[in-house]
Design a protein around this motif. Structure first.
Motif, PDB file in Angstrom:
ATOM      1  N   ALA A   8       1.021  -1.187  -0.162  1.00 45.20           N
ATOM      2  CA  ALA A   8       0.043  -0.066   0.222  1.00 45.20           C
ATOM      3  C   ALA A   8       0.874   1.187  -0.023  1.00 45.20           C
ATOM      4  O   ALA A   8       0.528   2.122  -0.842  1.00 45.20           O
ATOM      5  N   LEU A  68      -4.744   5.284  -1.678  1.00 41.48           N
ATOM      6  CA  LEU A  68      -3.752   4.319  -1.017  1.00 41.48           C
ATOM      7  C   LEU A  68      -2.739   4.858  -0.127  1.00 41.48           C
ATOM      8  O   LEU A  68      -2.439   4.076   0.887  1.00 41.48           O
ATOM      9  N   ALA A  71      -5.049   4.090   2.812  1.00 37.92           N
ATOM     10  CA  ALA A  71      -5.005   2.537   3.438  1.00 37.92           C
ATOM     11  C   ALA A  71      -3.576   2.346   3.887  1.00 37.92           C
ATOM     12  O   ALA A  71      -3.524   1.440   4.737  1.00 37.92           O
TER      13      ALA A  71
END
Length: 165
Positions: A8, A68, A71
């Protein structure tokens, strides 16, 4: 979980780098180049660019970088290094700056430029350009700086995460 955290974070770094590079290239080449053309050509070109950029590849880097990063932050929060998390959080805040500036300044300017009509039909293309160019360029520089800083924060987070893995 460590592999997912790293993946990630690497993805966030890559997409943020693409976005930072885009805003940087506008700041140091596209807009200075367009500053040298006539008013009708400027309006025509920017209208075409603003239409062309609305595509999946741009959206992948623009929105994907923020997603991302979020995340990566969530995965880091759930068992990673807190120092790495702080750098990811800083990058997320900078991404939000880019998103807010884009949504409140650059996109509305793009919309007004599109609403002005076809360059050939404009009675005063200089006025249309004047209402757009200086403000758009100034705020694109903010986006370039914020996205580049986010890229730096994420790159540092990735470097730190490699030392603690």
């Amino acid at each position: 979980m460590a592999v997912l955290r790293t993946a990630a974070l690497v993805g966030a770094v890559l997409l943020t780098g693409l976005g930072a590079g885009l805003f940087y290239s506008y700041a140091c080449s596209v807009m200075p180049g367009l500053a040298q053309v006539g008013d009708r050509a400027f309006v025509d070109t920017m209208q075409r660019i603003n239409t062309a950029i609305l595509n999946g590849w741009f959206m992948l880097s623009f929105l994907g970088a923020l997603l991302l990063t979020a995340a990566a932050g969530l995965l880091q929060w759930r068992g990673g290094d807190r120092t790495v998390l702080l750098w990811i959080a800083a990058a997320a805040a900078l991404h939000l700056v880019v998103l807010i500036v884009t949504g409140t300044v650059n996109v509305p300017l793009n919309d007004r430029l599109a609403a002005a009509g076809a360059p050939d039909s404009l009675t005063d293309p200089a006025a249309v350009r004047a209402a757009f160019e200086e403000v758009w360029v100034r705020w694109n520089l903010v986006r370039a700086l914020a996205s580049t800083a986010a890229f730096g924060c994420l790159t540092w987070a990735l470097a730190l995460s490699g030392r603690t893995a």
